[in-house]
Design an enzyme around this catalytic site. Structure first.
Site, mmCIF file in Angstrom:
data_model
loop_
_atom_site.group_PDB
_atom_site.id
_atom_site.type_symbol
_atom_site.label_atom_id
_atom_site.label_comp_id
_atom_site.label_asym_id
_atom_site.label_seq_id
_atom_site.Cartn_x
_atom_site.Cartn_y
_atom_site.Cartn_z
ATOM 1 N N CYS A 2 0.836 -1.210 0.000
ATOM 2 C CA CYS A 2 0.000 0.000 0.000
ATOM 3 C C CYS A 2 0.871 1.261 0.000
ATOM 4 O O CYS A 2 1.604 1.485 -0.952
ATOM 5 C CB CYS A 2 -0.991 -0.040 1.173
ATOM 6 S SG CYS A 2 -2.319 1.170 1.009
ATOM 7 N N HIS A 35 -3.752 -5.136 -0.258
ATOM 8 C CA HIS A 35 -3.313 -5.656 1.039
ATOM 9 C C HIS A 35 -3.328 -7.181 1.047
ATOM 10 O O HIS A 35 -4.374 -7.769 1.307
ATOM 11 C CB HIS A 35 -4.225 -5.135 2.149
ATOM 12 C CG HIS A 35 -4.052 -3.680 2.420
ATOM 13 N ND1 HIS A 35 -3.158 -3.197 3.342
ATOM 14 C CD2 HIS A 35 -4.613 -2.589 1.852
ATOM 15 C CE1 HIS A 35 -3.187 -1.883 3.350
ATOM 16 N NE2 HIS A 35 -4.069 -1.481 2.449
ATOM 17 N N GLU A 60 -2.252 -9.103 3.226
ATOM 18 C CA GLU A 60 -2.536 -9.583 4.593
ATOM 19 C C GLU A 60 -4.025 -9.594 4.903
ATOM 20 O O GLU A 60 -4.451 -10.135 5.906
ATOM 21 C CB GLU A 60 -1.755 -8.738 5.611
ATOM 22 C CG GLU A 60 -2.298 -7.332 5.894
ATOM 23 C CD GLU A 60 -1.910 -6.284 4.840
ATOM 24 O OE1 GLU A 60 -1.444 -6.662 3.752
ATOM 25 O OE2 GLU A 60 -2.113 -5.094 5.127
#
Lengths: 196, 251
Positions: free
Chosen positions: A76, A178, A180
């Site tokens: 990001c 993202h 994650e």
């Protein structure tokens, strides 16, 4: 040992938890020596680009990051800081990647920030091994990196814009999305990265 | 293209997922972390966890729970329920929440929206609005729908956006619990002037209802609780049907 760079730009817990789920060993650090000696380096980040650049400067990390030779992953804002410049706060960035970061084109009916699940296509390279073209990943952002013929390794479209969902140059990788927070697809991308 | 989102909502009391049964009280229906993981595996795009514990003890348990959720769940999740200060929002962020939702506190202390958003980003702040029709107007309610306010839904939604909210979660109290469908016209009107995403909540009883609010209602996401908890609608089946009907969802 993976180093997660802590430059006081937002919460690192989701990235930590994602690495824990993969059983990877990591440490959160801003110490240049610890970062240089890590096997892999992850630069996460949320927030505003010019102040994030300022934090990197204050931590004395600009030259450290540019000179790294192990695999590095920006996520990001982390990716945006690795680009040439950002329109957000109109700041020069690290210049590792050639593209500039620009605000999404305003189009009636297209909401900014771009938030939610969108697809990545034109996937290239080891980061996306085993990831089908057109997979969905999770995005939250208002600025996005331009395309680059040699460095773009994933393309995403939103509103009037086609942009780099991910970039790669040598040992440097970056994802605008993202991983994650992108379910099993994201977990596989992170696994691919830590196995580089 | 950006996908429309399907969001199961879990009410949590003292660390357990609960569901009201015909006003006769609450029934514990499972461990919030396990239920969240299950929804995520079925294809939920995000999760919302609302703390309905009224006690200090319950609050503490909830923060611990948020920590456990963030360790386990690899899709975005929002937490809320009685958040009334910047410090509470910060504590939940620190525990690993991706977003927080504020409701009554936003009405009484609107500056809280900007405070949290300027510090942690708009993407972190979901403002929840409960409203009901009162004559020709939509009246905003607080405290779980028990307290009237003098605010009107659409002007409040615009103000919330101006103050820095990243998303609006609007629950129509007229529709909530009825299983007769969402307040589609209100969502369509909201989406026509807002530039931030709108999450629809209240009234889901069938796949058709969800499809309707995502298309005719122009909502960016549909939230539901009981139809998912009791397995009346399976998320996989819902998404397959939506996709077949031309609604862009993540499968």
């Amino acid at each position: 040992m993976i180093a997660i760079i802590d430059y006081k730009a937002g919460n690192l817990r989701s990235v930590e938890n994602a690495l824990k789920r993969l059983g990877a060993e990591y440490e959160v650090t801003s110490d240049p020596d610890r970062i240089r000696s890590a096997s892999h380096v992850i630069m996460p980040g949320v927030g505003e680009a010019s102040s994030a650049m300022q934090s990197l400067r204050e931590e004395g990390l600009i030259d450290v990051i540019k000179s790294l030779t192990q695999p590095v992953l920006g996520i990001c804002i982390g990716l945006q800081l690795m680009c040439r410049m950002s329109e957000e706060g109109n700041t020069p960035c690290l210049g590792i990647f050639s593209p500039s970061v620009r605000r999404f084109t305003e189009v009636p009916g297209v909401k900014i920030p771009h938030m939610g699940w969108n697809t990545i296509t034109g996937l290239r390279g080891p980061l996306f091994e085993g990831i089908p073209d057109g997979s969905f990943v999770y995005y939250v952002h208002s600025f996005r990196p331009d395309l680059d013929e040699s460095q773009t390794i994933a393309v995403t479209e939103y509103g009037a814009d086609r942009y780099s969902g991910a970039l790669c140059k040598g040992n440097f990788y970056g994802t605008q999305f993202h991983p994650e927070k992108s379910g099993p697809v994201g977990a596989r991308i992170l696994k691919n990265f830590i196995e580089l | 293209m950006l996908a429309k989102r399907i969001i199961p909502c879990l009410d949590v009391k003292n660390g357990q997922t609960v569901k009201g049964i015909n006003f006769e009280g609450l029934k514990e229906i499972g461990d919030p972390v396990e239920m969240g993981a299950e929804y995520s595996a079925q294809g939920a795009d995000e999760l919302v966890y609302l703390d309905i514990s009224a006690s200090l003890e319950g609050r503490k348990t909830f923060t611990d729970l948020v920590r456990r959720i963030s360790e386990r769940i690899d899709i975005p999740f929002t937490v809320g329920g009685g958040i009334s200060s910047f410090d509470e929002a910060a504590r939940l962020l620190d525990a690993g929440a991706d977003k927080i939702t504020i409701n009554s506190a936003a009405v009484y202390h609107p500056e809280l929206i900007g405070q949290i958003a300027s510090h942690y980003g708009s993407q972190f702040v979901v403002v929840a609005i409960d409203a009901r029709t009162n004559g020709p107007e939509w009246q905003v309610m607080t405290h779980g729908g028990k307290k009237e306010t003098d605010r009107e839904l659409f002007s409040w939604a615009a103000e919330v956006q101006d103050r820095g909210a990243g998303e609006i979660l609007f629950t129509s109290m007229d529709h909530d619990g009825t299983k007769n469908g969402y307040a589609c016209e209100a969502y369509a009107r909201m989406s026509s002037f807002l530039t931030i995403p709108v999450i629809a909540s209240g009234g889901a009883g069938s796949i058709e209802h969800i499809e309707e609010v995502l298309t005719k209602g122009c909502a960016d996401a549909a939230l539901a609780a009981s139809i998912f908890h009791y397995g009346e609608i399976k998320i996989e089946e819902l998404k397959r049907r939506l996709l077949a009907d031309g609604v862009n969802v993540r499968i």
